[in-house]
Design a protein around this motif. Structure first.
Motif, PDB file in Angstrom:
ATOM      1  N   PHE A 116      43.055  45.050  40.990  1.00  0.00           N
ATOM      2  CA  PHE A 116      41.752  44.583  40.527  1.00  0.00           C
ATOM      3  C   PHE A 116      41.880  43.794  39.239  1.00  0.00           C
ATOM      4  CE2 PHE A 116      37.800  45.076  38.198  1.00  0.00           C
ATOM      5  CZ  PHE A 116      36.855  44.830  39.174  1.00  0.00           C
ATOM      6  N   ARG A 117      41.262  42.643  39.200  1.00  0.00           N
ATOM      7  CA  ARG A 117      41.211  41.892  37.941  1.00  0.00           C
ATOM      8  C   ARG A 117      39.796  41.415  37.726  1.00  0.00           C
ATOM      9  NH1 ARG A 117      43.218  37.329  37.723  1.00  0.00           N
ATOM     10  NH2 ARG A 117      43.376  37.276  35.484  1.00  0.00           N
ATOM     11  N   ILE A 118      39.317  41.634  36.540  1.00  0.00           N
ATOM     12  CA  ILE A 118      37.988  41.163  36.215  1.00  0.00           C
ATOM     13  C   ILE A 118      38.154  40.020  35.225  1.00  0.00           C
ATOM     14  CG2 ILE A 118      37.600  42.854  34.343  1.00  0.00           C
ATOM     15  CD1 ILE A 118      34.749  43.146  35.580  1.00  0.00           C
ATOM     16  N   ASP A 120      41.685  52.174  35.900  1.00  0.00           N
ATOM     17  CA  ASP A 120      42.462  51.665  37.033  1.00  0.00           C
ATOM     18  C   ASP A 120      43.950  51.565  36.704  1.00  0.00           C
ATOM     19  OD1 ASP A 120      41.925  49.606  35.267  1.00  0.00           O
ATOM     20  OD2 ASP A 120      41.724  48.071  36.819  1.00  0.00           O
ATOM     21  N   LYS A 147      46.010  48.468  46.156  1.00  0.00           N
ATOM     22  CA  LYS A 147      44.774  47.994  46.796  1.00  0.00           C
ATOM     23  C   LYS A 147      43.719  49.096  46.842  1.00  0.00           C
ATOM     24  CE  LYS A 147      46.702  44.169  49.467  1.00  0.00           C
ATOM     25  NZ  LYS A 147      48.155  44.353  49.260  1.00  0.00           N
ATOM     26  N   HIS A 179      42.191  49.228  43.414  1.00  0.00           N
ATOM     27  CA  HIS A 179      41.338  48.047  43.352  1.00  0.00           C
ATOM     28  C   HIS A 179      39.966  48.361  43.963  1.00  0.00           C
ATOM     29  CE1 HIS A 179      40.805  43.527  44.373  1.00  0.00           C
ATOM     30  NE2 HIS A 179      39.787  44.135  44.902  1.00  0.00           N
ATOM     31  N   ARG A 180      39.990  48.867  45.210  1.00  0.00           N
ATOM     32  CA  ARG A 180      38.749  49.108  45.944  1.00  0.00           C
ATOM     33  C   ARG A 180      37.855  50.078  45.184  1.00  0.00           C
ATOM     34  NH1 ARG A 180      41.153  50.712  50.219  1.00  0.00           N
ATOM     35  NH2 ARG A 180      40.603  52.908  50.290  1.00  0.00           N
ATOM     36  N   VAL A 209      37.578  50.734  42.050  1.00  0.00           N
ATOM     37  CA  VAL A 209      36.943  50.315  40.789  1.00  0.00           C
ATOM     38  C   VAL A 209      35.459  50.077  41.054  1.00  0.00           C
ATOM     39  CG1 VAL A 209      36.810  48.503  39.036  1.00  0.00           C
ATOM     40  CG2 VAL A 209      39.031  49.342  39.778  1.00  0.00           C
TER      41      VAL A 209
END
Lengths: 342, 342
Positions: free
Chosen positions: A336-338, B48, B60, B63-64, B66
Motif C-alpha cells: 500500500f502506498r498513499i 502497515d 498484498k 495492502h488490502r 489498510v
C-alpha cells in the motif's frame, strides 16, 4: 561498434563518517574512485546514519566528519561533476528500505554474517551489541539496492555484506516476479589493507597509527621515522627482511617506480641498504602525493558553503533515485502506498 | 477554573493491518477510542509497515486491510474530524526514527522483552525470527515518540513495549539534556481480552473463532449458537457454571443491563436458566451493536475515494508532526542534517 564491450556500471561506495580519512583509505579506495568515476556512474555515500550504529553516544563527532570527509573526497580528486556525493541521513528512502528489508532476513542469518561476527568481536560488544549494529547488513543492502548498484568496491572483509545483499535481492525478485533489483558484485582492490605505522593490523582511524590526508610534511616524516622495519636489521650492511617490513609495504603501495623498488628489495635482502635510505625515499613519495591534496583541501575548507552546495546537489539527485527505487519496489510487492505529495 | 485538572493527553493507538477487526477489537479498543477522542488528541495509526514484520511473504494482504481497517474505524464511530487516522508507511520519519533508535537498544534487551519472547513462541519462529520482528519494539518506540504520545492504550501483554519505549526516551533525554520526548503511560482497558467463540485463548483474526464487525445477523446467531457454555449444564433446570462460560463473558462485555446480568448469573448457578435463553439475549445484544456499524460500513465502502481522502488528510497532518519531532530530536542530538527542501 564495441560500445557494449565495457558497459558502464553503477558504483556505490562511501565511508562511515567517523573520522578523518588517511593513507589507508587513499590506497584502498579513494585512488580507485578517482579512476572509476570516469568509466562508471559513481555514487559516493557519506554514511552518517550507519556511523551512528556504534557511535550513538557521540553524534556530534559523526556530524563534524560529514563535512570533513566530503573535503577529503574533493581534495583527492573525486569530482562532483561526474561522481554524485550524497549524505545518507538526507535520504529517507534508505531508512524505509532498511526497515522493509529487516523483514526479509532472519536474526540467525545476521548473526552468522562473518563481517558482523568479526566486528562484534573487534569492538568487544559481547551480548550488548546495539541492535542497529547487528542490523547494518540490511542497511547496506538498502543503500546498494536503492541506487541499483552493480559494482561495490569493498575491502575483502566486507564481501559477506554483498553476499547478504544479493540474498535479499534474490528473495525480493523472486517474490515480485520481476528482476527489479540487480545483484551487486564486490570489487575488491588489488592492494589489500595498509598496515598501521607500527605494523599492527590495518591502519585505523581510531588507533592513532594512521597518517591522515591532512598530515604536514613534518608529520609525514615523523610517522615514517616511527615505521616498523626489520628489528634484526641493525646496520645497513646487515641482510634485512622485506616481508612484514612496513616501509616496503608502503613503498609497494605508493611508489610507482616498480623496477627501483624491486632492486631495493634485492639489495636490502643481501645487506647494504640502510633503513634511513628507504625511509627517506618513502617520506619523499608520500609528501609528493599528499602535498597537493593538503593544499587543495585547505583551499576548499575556507568555503564551507561551496561544500554544502555540493552535498545538497548530490543528495537531491540521490533522493530522486532512491525514492524512485523505493516506489518501484513497493509497487512490485503490492505494498500500500498513499500519495501525499511534497 | 479547573481546566488543568484533567489535561488533554496525546494518545497513540492503532492496529496492524493484518485482517478485519472483530468484536474483540471492539470491546478491547475501538469502543474506548470512540470515547477517548472527545477528551484527548488521538492519533490512530494503520500500522502497515509493522504488519509486514511477520507478513513479508504476503504484502498484498496488508495492502488490502489498510482500507478495510480504516472502514472499520469509521464505521464504529472514530471521527476523522477529531481523531487523526493515518498510515504508517506514509510517514518516513517513523522508519528514520526506528533506524536511529536501533542504535540505542541492545540485541540482548530486545530478546529479553516479554512481549517479543511470547510472540516469538506463539508464532513458532524459533531461531528464524525475521529481524524486523525482533526489532519491532524500536519501531513502536518510534511511533509513540514521533507523536509525542503520553497515553498508549494497549492490551496488558503489550505493556513491556511501553516500558522499552520509555527506556529509549530516558536515554535520549539524558543524552540531549532536554526533556524533548515525553514518557508514555500504558492505558490498559478494564475489560481484558475477549475469548474466542470456542472459549480458547483470545479472539484472534487468524483462528476463525472471531466475530467480525461485518458479521450478518445470521452469522452472529450462528457464532453465538456455537459458543462454549458449561458442558455439564445439560438441562435448563441443572445448576450451571458462570466462570469460564463464554456466553456470560460476552454478556459482561456487551450487555449494559448489569442488574439483569447479575440476576441471570444467580439463577443460572442455582439452575433454572437454559443456555438458549442466554444465547438469545446475547445474539440480540450483539445484533443491536453490530447492525448500525455494518450498515454504516457498507455505505462508506461504496465510496473508496472518501476513505482515501480521510487517510490522505490524516497522514499529511501526521507527517508534519512526525517530521517535526524527528527534526527537533536530530537537532538536539547534534546529528547532521542537510536541508533539501521538497
Amino acid at each position: 561498434m564495441s560500445s557494449n564491450k565495457n558497459p558502464r556500471s553503477i558504483i556505490l561506495t562511501g565511508d562511515r563518517t567517523t573520522g578523518a580519512l588517511h593513507l589507508g583509505h587513499y590506497v584502498g579506495s579513494l585512488r580507485n574512485r578517482v579512476a572509476l568515476q570516469h568509466q562508471h556512474d559513481q555514487y559516493v555515500l557519506l554514511a552518517d546514519s550507519q556511523a551512528l550504529t556504534d557511535n550513538a553516544h557521540d553524534p556530534k563527532k559523526i556530524h563534524r566528519y560529514v563535512v570533513e570527509v566530503a573535503l577529503d573526497y574533493l581534495a583527492v580528486g573525486i569530482d562532483p561533476a561526474i561522481s554524485t556525493i550524497c549524505v545518507q541521513s538526507a535520504l529517507p528512502a534508505l531508512a524505509e528500505l532498511t526497515v522493509l528489508y529487516l523483514n526479509f532476513v532472519t536474526v540467525a542469518r545476521l548473526e552468522r554474517n562473518p563481517t558482523i561476527k568479526d566486528e562484534i568481536q573487534a569492538r568487544g560488544f559481547g551480548r550488548d551489541i546495539p541492535a542497529g549494529f547487528l542490523c547494518y547488513p540490511a542497511s547496506q543492502a538498502a543503500d546498494i539496492t536503492a541506487f541499483k548498484a552493480t559494482l561495490v568496491p569493498v575491502g575483502d572483509d566486507q564481501a559477506p555484506i554483498i553476499e547478504q545483499t544479493n540474498e535479499i535481492v534474490r528473495r525480493l525478485n523472486r517474490q515480485t516476479g520481476k528482476a527489479l533489483l540487480p545483484e551487486a558484485r564486490a570489487l575488491i582492490p588489488a592492494i589489500g589493507r595498509l598496515p598501521g605505522v607500527d605494523g599492527k593490523a590495518k591502519m585505523s582511524k581510531s588507533q592513532g597509527d594512521a597518517i591522515p590526508l591532512t598530515a604536514s610534511d613534518a608529520e609525514i616524516e615523523a610517522a615514517v621515522r616511527r615505521m616498523y622495519t626489520d628489528p634484526n636489521h641493525l646496520r645497513a650492511s646487515d641482510p634485512g627482511q622485506v616481508e612484514g617490513n612496513v616501509v616496503f609495504l608502503y613503498l609497494d603501495a605508493f611508489d610507482d617506480d616498480r623496477d627501483e623498488i624491486a632492486s631495493l628489495k634485492e639489495r636490502y635482502r643481501q645487506g647494504g641498504v640502510g633503513d634511513m635510505v628507504l625511509k627517506h625515499r618513502l617520506a619523499f613519495v608520500l609528501k609528493t602525493i599528499l602535498a597537493p591534496i593538503r593544499e587543495r583541501r585547505a583551499l576548499l575548507a575556507r568555503d564551507r558553503n561551496f561544500v554544502m552546495d555540493i552535498l545538497q546537489t548530490g543528495s537531491r539527485k540521490a533522493r530522486e533515485i532512491t525514492e524512485n527505487t523505493k516506489k518501484e519496489l513497493l509497487e512490485a510487492l503490492g505494498i500500500f502506498r498513499i500519495e501525499l505529495g511534497p
